[in-house]
Scaffold this motif. Structure first.
Motif, PDB file in Angstrom:
ATOM      1  N   CYS A 199      -3.095   5.588  10.590  1.00 11.75           N
ATOM      2  CA  CYS A 199      -3.800   4.488  10.205  1.00 11.75           C
ATOM      3  C   CYS A 199      -2.723   3.363   9.452  1.00 11.75           C
ATOM      4  N   THR A 200      -2.822   2.234   9.538  1.00  6.64           N
ATOM      5  CA  THR A 200      -1.963   1.153   8.901  1.00  6.64           C
ATOM      6  C   THR A 200      -2.795   0.875   7.402  1.00  6.64           C
ATOM      7  N   VAL A 201      -2.059   0.298   6.477  1.00  3.61           N
ATOM      8  CA  VAL A 201      -2.739  -0.133   5.347  1.00  3.61           C
ATOM      9  C   VAL A 201      -3.748  -1.434   5.592  1.00  3.61           C
ATOM     10  N   LYS A 202      -3.411  -2.176   6.623  1.00  4.35           N
ATOM     11  CA  LYS A 202      -4.106  -3.140   6.888  1.00  4.35           C
ATOM     12  C   LYS A 202      -5.678  -2.752   7.407  1.00  4.35           C
ATOM     13  N   GLU A 224      -2.761   0.268  -0.767  1.00  5.93           N
ATOM     14  CA  GLU A 224      -1.704   1.187  -0.533  1.00  5.93           C
ATOM     15  C   GLU A 224      -1.475   2.111  -1.741  1.00  5.93           C
ATOM     16  N   THR A 225      -1.491   1.415  -2.881  1.00  4.93           N
ATOM     17  CA  THR A 225      -1.499   2.389  -4.183  1.00  4.93           C
ATOM     18  C   THR A 225      -2.327   3.495  -4.264  1.00  4.93           C
ATOM     19  N   ARG A 238       2.385  10.264   4.558  1.00  2.00           N
ATOM     20  CA  ARG A 238       3.033   8.752   4.588  1.00  2.00           C
ATOM     21  C   ARG A 238       4.180   9.052   5.600  1.00  2.00           C
ATOM     22  N   ILE A 239       4.092   8.170   6.595  1.00  5.92           N
ATOM     23  CA  ILE A 239       4.871   8.186   7.791  1.00  5.92           C
ATOM     24  C   ILE A 239       5.736   6.766   7.996  1.00  5.92           C
ATOM     25  N   GLY A 244      10.066  -0.289   9.488  1.00  7.69           N
ATOM     26  CA  GLY A 244      10.311  -0.340   8.160  1.00  7.69           C
ATOM     27  C   GLY A 244       9.037   0.022   7.335  1.00  7.69           C
ATOM     28  N   SER A 245       7.839  -0.258   8.101  1.00 10.78           N
ATOM     29  CA  SER A 245       6.516  -0.194   7.317  1.00 10.78           C
ATOM     30  C   SER A 245       6.085   1.304   7.614  1.00 10.78           C
TER      31      SER A 245
END
Length: 293
Positions: A199-202, A224-225, A238-239, A244-245
């Motif tokens: 999953c992305t943070v978005k 993200e925190t 966390r990958i 870079g994301s």
């Protein structure tokens, strides 16, 4: 040479030194202008609001003002201009009254009077810091305090919202697990499974926003925190991606989670400045001491 021409020359020299020009700089750059004429030109620029006075040690510095920034009234005295300039330098992180006193060389009685006057005129404000509950920092009235001062979304009136963070932690984990469960149902092989379960943070931010469980506006950095606290708990990984994301993925850990979300490190507003992370104990981290108390 007219007074306006002299003022323009002085202003040009001051604008060429962003940190501020002192009398020695002006004397060296404008050797043909006498001290008396120079003082007259400086006073004119001060009245126009084109420059401001800063005091560093025992020297006065003159700095060009940004016309977009709020300005002191024309009737403000030099001490008010000096204090205002020092507070302005503190930006959104603010500045302690002790540091203002040291930089201005004013006694406490005089300084307190000036600060009160500036607060009354709504030119500055005092903000309580989560890093030292008994102290206040001063900043310009129209500035939004930095997160290192307020603690961000995780603090309400300086109190850490532990239950709020715990709810967000659980909901973020639930979303990651839902993503993993859906990927397992598709049975498309290990590589596809790993990609589909990330999953992305978005995505997480949209999920939390749609739930409507937060009374405050949370941005992607806030989420993200929280995701990092899920990782600290041993419930996710966390990958790092090629661009870079980072993406996050729920994991089934055979070990019991350490429960680090119950400690403040994951949402600590000063974690970037922490020299003890990786070996944190209540005796080493002052912030953790206050948390445990």
């Amino acid at each position: 040479m007219s007074g306006d021409d002299i003022s323009h020359q002085i202003l040009a020299v001051i604008q060429g030194i962003p940190a501020g020009a002192n009398n020695e700089d002006l004397e060296k750059s404008l050797p043909d202008i006498t001290a008396a004429v120079r003082v007259e030109g400086l006073n004119k620029l001060l009245k126009q609001g084109s420059i401001e006075i800063l005091k560093k040690g025992d020297k006065l510095f003159y700095r060009a003002k940004d016309p977009k920034k709020s300005a002191l009234p024309k009737d403000a005295d030099n001490e008010e201009k000096i204090v205002y300039g020092i507070i302005e330098e503190g930006g959104s992180k603010g500045i302690w009254i002790r540091d203002i006193r040291i930089q201005s060389n004013l006694n406490m009685t005089q300084l307190n009077k000036i600060l009160k006057n500036l607060e009354t005129k709504k030119l500055i404000k005092a903000v309580k810091s989560v890093n030292a509950s008994k102290k206040k920092v001063y900043m310009l009235y129209n500035l939004e305090p930095d997160r290192s001062v307020t603690g961000g979304a995780w603090y309400q009136d300086q109190d850490f919202e532990a239950e709020f963070v715990d709810v967000l932690n659980q909901q973020c984990l639930r979303f990651l697990q839902m993503k993993r469960d859906n990927a397992e149902k598709k049975r498309e092989g290990p590589l596809a499974f790993k990609q589909l379960s990330c999953c992305t943070v978005k995505e997480v931010h949209k999920f939390i926003s749609d739930l409507g469980i937060s009374k405050v506006n949370l941005d992607e950095d806030d989420l993200e925190t929280i995701l990092k606290t899920v990782v600290y708990d041993g419930n996710a990984e966390r990958i790092l991606m090629s661009d870079g994301s980072h993406v996050y993925r729920a994991i089934n850990s055979p070990l019991a989670p350490p429960g680090l979300v119950q400690m403040p490190c994951g949402i600590c507003p000063v974690i970037k400045n922490c020299s003890t992370c990786g070996d944190v104990t209540p005796t080493k981290c002052q912030y953790m001491k206050e948390w445990l108390d």
